[in-house]
Structures are given as C-alpha cells and as structure tokens.
Design a protein around this motif. Sequence first.
Motif, PDB file in Angstrom:
ATOM      1  N   ARG A  34       0.813  -1.220   0.000  1.00 34.75           N
ATOM      2  CA  ARG A  34       0.000   0.000   0.000  1.00 34.75           C
ATOM      3  C   ARG A  34       0.847   1.270   0.000  1.00 34.75           C
ATOM      4  N   LYS A  35       2.006   1.206   0.625  1.00 30.66           N
ATOM      5  CA  LYS A  35       2.876   2.387   0.722  1.00 30.66           C
ATOM      6  C   LYS A  35       3.806   2.515  -0.482  1.00 30.66           C
ATOM      7  N   GLN A  36       3.686   1.568  -1.412  1.00 26.43           N
ATOM      8  CA  GLN A  36       4.488   1.562  -2.638  1.00 26.43           C
ATOM      9  C   GLN A  36       5.992   1.709  -2.351  1.00 26.43           C
ATOM     10  N   LYS A  37       6.474   0.792  -1.518  1.00 26.10           N
ATOM     11  CA  LYS A  37       7.891   0.766  -1.175  1.00 26.10           C
ATOM     12  C   LYS A  37       8.690  -0.126  -2.113  1.00 26.10           C
ATOM     13  N   GLY A  38       8.002  -0.719  -3.084  1.00 23.90           N
ATOM     14  CA  GLY A  38       8.689  -1.579  -4.037  1.00 23.90           C
ATOM     15  C   GLY A  38       8.944  -2.976  -3.530  1.00 23.90           C
ATOM     16  N   ILE A  39       8.194  -3.414  -2.500  1.00 26.19           N
ATOM     17  CA  ILE A  39       8.428  -4.745  -1.934  1.00 26.19           C
ATOM     18  C   ILE A  39       7.244  -5.678  -2.164  1.00 26.19           C
ATOM     19  N   GLY A  40       6.241  -5.226  -2.909  1.00 25.98           N
ATOM     20  CA  GLY A  40       5.044  -6.025  -3.053  1.00 25.98           C
ATOM     21  C   GLY A  40       4.781  -6.506  -4.468  1.00 25.98           C
ATOM     22  N   ASP A  41       3.784  -7.384  -4.572  1.00 27.02           N
ATOM     23  CA  ASP A  41       3.341  -7.882  -5.875  1.00 27.02           C
ATOM     24  C   ASP A  41       2.285  -6.973  -6.478  1.00 27.02           C
ATOM     25  N   ILE A  42       1.498  -6.317  -5.609  1.00 25.99           N
ATOM     26  CA  ILE A  42       0.448  -5.406  -6.061  1.00 25.99           C
ATOM     27  C   ILE A  42       0.440  -4.187  -5.147  1.00 25.99           C
ATOM     28  N   TYR A  43      -0.084  -3.065  -5.654  1.00 28.63           N
ATOM     29  CA  TYR A  43      -0.162  -1.839  -4.869  1.00 28.63           C
ATOM     30  C   TYR A  43      -1.578  -1.550  -4.372  1.00 28.63           C
ATOM     31  N   ASP A  44      -2.549  -2.164  -4.968  1.00 29.89           N
ATOM     32  CA  ASP A  44      -3.931  -2.054  -4.502  1.00 29.89           C
ATOM     33  C   ASP A  44      -4.665  -3.311  -4.940  1.00 29.89           C
ATOM     34  N   LEU A  45      -5.976  -3.348  -4.719  1.00 27.09           N
ATOM     35  CA  LEU A  45      -6.738  -4.564  -5.010  1.00 27.09           C
ATOM     36  C   LEU A  45      -7.465  -4.508  -6.349  1.00 27.09           C
ATOM     37  N   THR A  46      -7.228  -3.466  -7.114  1.00 25.69           N
ATOM     38  CA  THR A  46      -7.963  -3.278  -8.361  1.00 25.69           C
ATOM     39  C   THR A  46      -7.835  -4.476  -9.293  1.00 25.69           C
ATOM     40  N   ASP A  47      -6.635  -4.992  -9.430  1.00 20.72           N
ATOM     41  CA  ASP A  47      -6.404  -6.096 -10.368  1.00 20.72           C
ATOM     42  C   ASP A  47      -6.183  -7.427  -9.660  1.00 20.72           C
ATOM     43  N   ILE A  48      -6.764  -7.577  -8.480  1.00 14.08           N
ATOM     44  CA  ILE A  48      -6.472  -8.779  -7.708  1.00 14.08           C
ATOM     45  C   ILE A  48      -6.981 -10.039  -8.390  1.00 14.08           C
TER      46      ILE A  48
END
Length: 226
Positions: free
Chosen positions: A206-220
Amino acid sequence: MIKVIVFDLGETLMEYIGMPYSWEEYYNQGFEEINRFYHCGVSADCIGKSIEILKSFNARICYREVEYTPEYIFSKVLEHWSKALPIHECPYKFFQGLELKAMIYPDTIPALTSLREKGYRIAVLTDLPTAMPDDLFKNDIKQLLPYFDFYVSSLSCGYRKPNCKGLELIAEQYGVLIEELIFIGDEEKDRKTAYNAGCQFVRIDRKQKGIGDIYDLTDIVKRIEK
C-alpha cells in the motif's frame, strides 16, 4: 486451483489512521483513560511500569506466537495498581483512550464484491493489536464483516502469525487442501505464514515501497488467476 482467498486486515484491507505497526508510544493514553475513568489516582511511575509490562506482551517488541486474552494481559499490567478494577472492562477503556479511527480502503469492498461474484470464498486471518478484544476490533470493521465467509483472529485461533494455525483452520473449515488457499497480506510475517502453511502468497504494498506484488486490489482477480 484456488478456491479460498484469505486476507490479512491491517494495511491490507483497512488501517487505523495514523497508527504505526507498533503502538507502544500510545500506551500512556490508554492507561491514563483507565486511571481517569476509575478514579485510581496512580502515579506516572505506576503507569510507566504498566507500559513496560504491556510492551513485554507486544509481539512486535518481544516475539511470540502464542496469543493471550485481553483479560489475562490486563490482569498482569494492572496488578500493581493496588485497586480492585473490573479487569474485563479495562481493555475497552484502554483502547477508548487511544482514540482509534478505522478506515476501510476505497478499493476493498469493490474487490471483495468482485471476488465473491466470481465464486471465491473469502476468509480473513488477522493478528489483533496487543490486548484488544475481538468484539472491539470487529466493531471497527463492521462494514466489512458481511463480505467475509469466515473470520479468524489471533485470539480465536490462539496463535499469532507466522504460526500457520489460522490458515489450517480455514482450510479445515472449507474441506480443502491448504495448497488451495491463497493468502494476501502486507508484511513479511504474512509471507512467512503462507510459506509455513505451504500455500500461495501475494504481498500488497500500500505504501508503494517496491516490496510487493500489487499496490492495490484493483487487479487482484487478474493476479490470482494468472
């Protein structure tokens, strides 16, 4: 084939506005509320001792997987106050003093609605804030409860992540192999929980730190069905 999607809650589907991962800097407010409401008249040193005891139960400070009830924790943190207090009420007064404000992320309900429409079962596995009663937390997320098929907290299953007991209970609830779960969360302990269980994991950043697979749930849905 993925049949059940399990979500973490804090920083995944919702957040307490302005609160960090570890809440110890706010403990004084909670104990002051107990002190004020019950007319205890305890000293700052007495409250300071309670803060240190509560910190010893905070899993982000002192690692633990076994969960303790709020009543047990508050019986320990208030033991030296030398005043008979209704221990079962004190956790509620404590968290009232923290003045928490829960916020559901804007993309949460649309995503949960879409997933359920596609036939997925939605479960939740969350670690409760230290000593918070389950019903108090559920009240803060009552807007989300109708979208969950199964709710598991650290208190209801008896263990905190990365212990995978909660995921085992969810798999058992639906009669599926644990490999048929996918766990979505924001923290390293969430990833470790999925790894310990042997199921898939998607990290939301959520904080867009570059450690995730997605940044929100829009395309989950697209992410899950890849």
